[in-house]
Enzyme design. Structure first.
Site, PDB file in Angstrom:
ATOM      1  N   ASP A  43       0.874  -1.166   0.000  1.00  0.00           N
ATOM      2  CA  ASP A  43       0.000   0.000   0.000  1.00  0.00           C
ATOM      3  C   ASP A  43       0.924   1.232   0.000  1.00  0.00           C
ATOM      4  O   ASP A  43       2.161   1.128   0.024  1.00  0.00           O
ATOM      5  CB  ASP A  43      -0.957  -0.042   1.199  1.00  0.00           C
ATOM      6  CG  ASP A  43      -2.204   0.815   0.945  1.00  0.00           C
ATOM      7  OD1 ASP A  43      -2.163   1.699   0.074  1.00  0.00           O
ATOM      8  OD2 ASP A  43      -3.215   0.609   1.636  1.00  0.00           O
TER       9      ASP A  43
HETATM   10  C1  BGC Z   1      -5.164   2.981   0.261  1.00  0.00           C
HETATM   11  C2  BGC Z   1      -5.457   1.898  -0.750  1.00  0.00           C
HETATM   12  C3  BGC Z   1      -5.398   2.461  -2.136  1.00  0.00           C
HETATM   13  C4  BGC Z   1      -4.051   3.133  -2.363  1.00  0.00           C
HETATM   14  C5  BGC Z   1      -3.896   3.700  -3.757  1.00  0.00           C
HETATM   15  C6  BGC Z   1      -3.928   3.790  -0.089  1.00  0.00           C
HETATM   16  O1  BGC Z   1      -3.787   4.888   0.726  1.00  0.00           O
HETATM   17  O2  BGC Z   1      -5.012   2.397   1.531  1.00  0.00           O
HETATM   18  O3  BGC Z   1      -6.716   1.329  -0.493  1.00  0.00           O
HETATM   19  O4  BGC Z   1      -5.640   1.461  -3.085  1.00  0.00           O
HETATM   20  O5  BGC Z   1      -3.916   4.182  -1.437  1.00  0.00           O
HETATM   21  O6  BGC Z   1      -4.668   4.803  -3.972  1.00  0.00           O
END
Ligand code: BGC
Length: 761
Positions: free
Chosen positions: A317
């Site tokens: 993430d």
């Molecule tokens: C979130 C994810 C997301 C990623 C990309 C992160 O901050 O936890 O769910 O897919 O960002 O945008």
């Protein structure tokens, strides 16, 4: 009813799939010969690659890194691609993946420009490896202007309509592909056991079986080729694993999950989605039992690869490798963090705003901290996916071969799903539907606020930009359209935290008997959505009090991403609808239900707590339920899991099981007759539970085992048949292994139940 969409054929059931055992056995099975080809092609390219090119493939950067501006945090507006940065990122670094939007949604033309640039620069590289673009299209292609927005996942779960959820995923895959993108960071398979968690609404609720069934059906639909044979998108299961159970309820804070619960509650949705063919998985930013998941060989290898047989890509993430040293403090440098994460099993780093990851990755390999075998494993997976998605053959022009976005059919689907997701929690004295002649007062912070229908990940991360979707009716506008301008009086000025004076509130309701309050929350996701108290704001509850004390009929519509508690004012409400985050069509869906043009059929996919600091899920233990000695101190939620009223009445009868006694390999055949005894047609979800009377691990008071959604005309009856393999009554025992313990079980649906015995033979 929603006649325009073919609801009769589009009903929900979990009968296709659920079963931890069957899936674990099935996972190990064969890959088709067709699937081997991409891997072979990937291997041929891998054989040619330098370490630097491999490191590039394992790097994912955010789009800001290729846009013009002083730096990625100070972009030029309107956004424009930066040729120097494009060359550096794509040609010199050979970055394999890009994600995100720069804080606003793109038009199809802008997406086309991005795809063309990525293609043009890829063609300047030695091996011409295409870029894989990832996006959070979590309720429709929410980062493409003009795409249809659907309800958020918590609402999808309330609809219990697997077929329509799959249709939504098919449409979303089309719209994402039409935007030139091939990777969707969806679905969220976290099981939401803590209602304070700000990502509660991004989930399918608190039950692992519901999340498993709906999640895997979404995954299949995302990844399936289009009806014209064009490739779908890669799904990304989020956020592996245990993210939804932070002890504090705050985003990205520690979870403590015993292995037994991990296996019984949190892993099954991932296991089933992997079995359904999920191609990628995103890792939980948090820590479980003191170990950041990004550093956990146990979770990333032993369980994910060896037990669940996941063959696809693990992506971090946002910034989560850097976080291993900056936030989690398990190492003291970025470079060490890179080695820890890659050695634990990460394939791709969502870096996403610096170039250091790639640099440290190369250094770590050169210094022997990461083996080339480990790198090759990841790069092979990444290249294989790119082949599977058809990216090597892809040119930006292919995007236009997909169906056009925002079709009437997709809007009908969005409305049907929104309607089926509304949960009528209370309806005293048939307060609803509104009489066609009654005048109503409409007020509350969410009455005339489109963003409250959609929540986060809507055109922007937090979903607060008000410049989009001006053509979509708010709740107020939809009520004006449907109930009539002359019968809807609107009182603006009440917010989440402040109200007009009581005098002004009452003056607006003069000569009006019914008040419809649109309450709940403003939009949020992730950290910005953290709260200190689950209680619905005092100002909003004050509205309920003022109008009830004045003798009005009080109808409350809750637009909220998690169940905000309001036990002291709930008893003052005549009718309550949990509307969650129903999406663009939510205003119309709500107005239709309020006015009786649609019959509500949603069921709560979570337990609505009574108290802000006391919460139990529906599958709690006997020692936690309400009992006569400690009356108020047990399980006593405001609304139970599975609650949901209708404007018609359903009666259950003749609940039977085909036998009294079953062996471990049997399948239980249950039948029940459901009759619509009211005078309105309706959709209805039947929920089938089991109770293990005695077990070596304290049994839950009940567990959902199957659901089925049916349509019934007034006076009609249907026999619902469910086949439940005995193995689905399994739990994770002391040895942390699944198993069914022979003995007595109770199966139930509605208020009916049957006792059965399970024997060893
Ligand atoms: C979130 C994810 C997301 C990623 C990309 C992160 O901050 O936890 O769910 O897919 O960002 O945008």
């Amino acid at each position: 009813m929603d006649r325009s969409y073919t609801i009769r054929k589009k009903l929900g059931s979990n009968q296709i799939i659920w079963g931890v055992f069957t899936l674990l056995l099935a996972i190990s099975s064969c890959k088709s010969a067709k699937d081997k080809l991409p891997e072979e092609r990937a291997q041929a390219i891998l054989n040619e690659m330098s370490l630097e090119e491999k490191a590039g493939q394992m790097t994912q950067l955010s789009i800001e890194m290729i846009l013009q501006g002083k730096d990625q945090f100070n972009l030029t507006k309107p956004h424009a691609l930066d040729t120097v940065r494009l060359r550096k990122v794509l040609v010199e670094m050979g970055v394999g993946s890009i994600l995100n939007v720069p804080g606003n949604t793109f038009t199809l033309a802008q997406w086309k420009e991005v795809s063309e640039a990525l293609h043009a620069y890829r063609m300047q590289t030695r091996l011409q490896i295409p870029v894989l673009y990832g996006i959070d299209a979590i309720h429709g292609a929410n980062y493409t202007v003009g795409a249809t927005l659907y309800p958020q996942q918590i609402n999808l779960a309330a609809s219990f309509n697997t077929d329509m959820i799959a249709d939504m995923a098919t449409n979303t895959a089309n719209d994402v592909r039409a935007s030139g993108l091939a990777w969707n960071f969806s679905p969220v398979l976290d099981v939401a056991r803590n209602p304070r968690w700000p990502r509660f609404w991004e989930t399918f609720g608190e039950d692992p079986m519901v999340a498993s069934c709906l999640g895997s059906s979404m995954v299949k639909a995302y990844q399936m080729p289009s009806k014209n044979g064009l490739p779908g998108v890669a799904a990304c299961l989020k956020h592996y694993v245990g993210y939804g159970d932070a002890r504090s309820g705050m985003d990205r804070t520690p979870a403590y999950i015993p292995e037994r619960q991990l296996r019984e509650i949190f892993l099954p949705p991932f296991a089933q989605a992997i079995e359904a063919g999920a191609q990628t998985i995103m890792i939980n930013s948090g820590e479980v039992n003191g170990e950041p998941v990004h550093a956990s060989k146990f979770l990333l290898q032993t369980i994910l690869r060896e037990e669940l047989k996941f063959k696809g890509i693990t992506v971090t993430d946002w910034e989560d490798i850097k976080n291993l040293y900056e936030r989690h403090k398990i190492v003291s440098t970025y470079k060490e963090a890179v080695a820890v994460a890659i050695n634990a099993g990460i394939d791709m780093a969502m870096v996403p705003l610096d170039t250091l990851f790639t640099h440290y990755l190369i250094e770590n390999v050169k210094e022997g901290n990461i083996s080339m075998t480990r790198i090759n494993q990841s790069v092979l997976r990444i290249l294989t996916l790119k082949f599977k998605l058809g990216l090597f053959e892809h040119s930006p022009a292919n995007s236009s071969k997909y169906d056009s976005i925002g079709s009437d059919q997709s809007k009908e689907l969005s409305l049907a799903l929104a309607t089926q997701s509304l949960v009528l929690l209370k309806n005293s004295n048939q307060a609803l539907p509104l009489s066609p002649t009654e005048k109503i007062l409409v007020t509350g912070a969410n009455a005339h606020y489109i963003n409250a229908l959609n929540g986060g990940w809507t055109h922007t991360w937090q979903g607060r930009d008000t410049t989009y979707n001006s053509e979509v009716p708010t709740c107020l506008e939809a009520l004006q359209n449907i109930h009539g301008m002359d019968k809807v009086v609107y009182l603006p000025g009440n917010t989440y935290d402040t109200n007009l004076s009581d005098e002004a509130l009452l003056a607006a309701a003069k000569n009006i008997a019914s008040v419809v309050l649109f309450l709940g929350e403003d939009t949020y996701t992730e950290k910005p959505g953290d709260i200190l108290d689950l209680e619905l704001s005092a100002a909003q509850q004050h509205l309920i009090k003022v109008y009830k004390q004045a003798g009005k009929k009080v109808i409350v519509v809750l637009l909220e991403g998690r169940p905000r508690t309001f036990a002291n004012t709930e008893s003052l409400c005549d009718a309550i609808i949990f509307a969650g985050l129903p999406g663009d069509a939510g205003g119309t869906a709500i107005a239709n239900v309020l006015c009786g043009l649609s019959n509500p059929s949603g069921k709560l996919p979570f337990t609505y707590p009574r108290y802000s600091s006391f919460h139990l899920t529906y599958d709690c233990k006997y020692t936690e339920v309400l009992n006569k000695d400690f009356k108020p101190l047990g399980f006593n939620p405001l609304f139970e899991f599975g609650s949901g009223l209708s404007y018609t009445g359903y009666v259950y009868s003749n609940f039977t099981c085909d036998k009294e006694s079953y062996t471990l390999s049997d399948t239980i055949k249950m039948n029940v007759t459901i009759s619509n005894i009211g005078n309105m047609e309706g959709l209805h979800t039947a929920l089938f539970y089991s109770k293990d009377e005695v077990a070596s691990i304290t049994p839950s008071v009940k567990k959902l085992r199957a659901f089925r959604k049916i349509f019934l005309r007034p006076g009609a009856s249907e026999i619902v048949s469910i086949e439940l393999p005995v193995q689905h009554l399994a739990f994770v025992g002391l040895s942390n292994k699944w198993g069914v313990e022979p003995g007595s079980f109770k199966l139930s649906v509605d208020t009916l139940s049957q006792n059965i015995t399970i024997t060893n033979q």
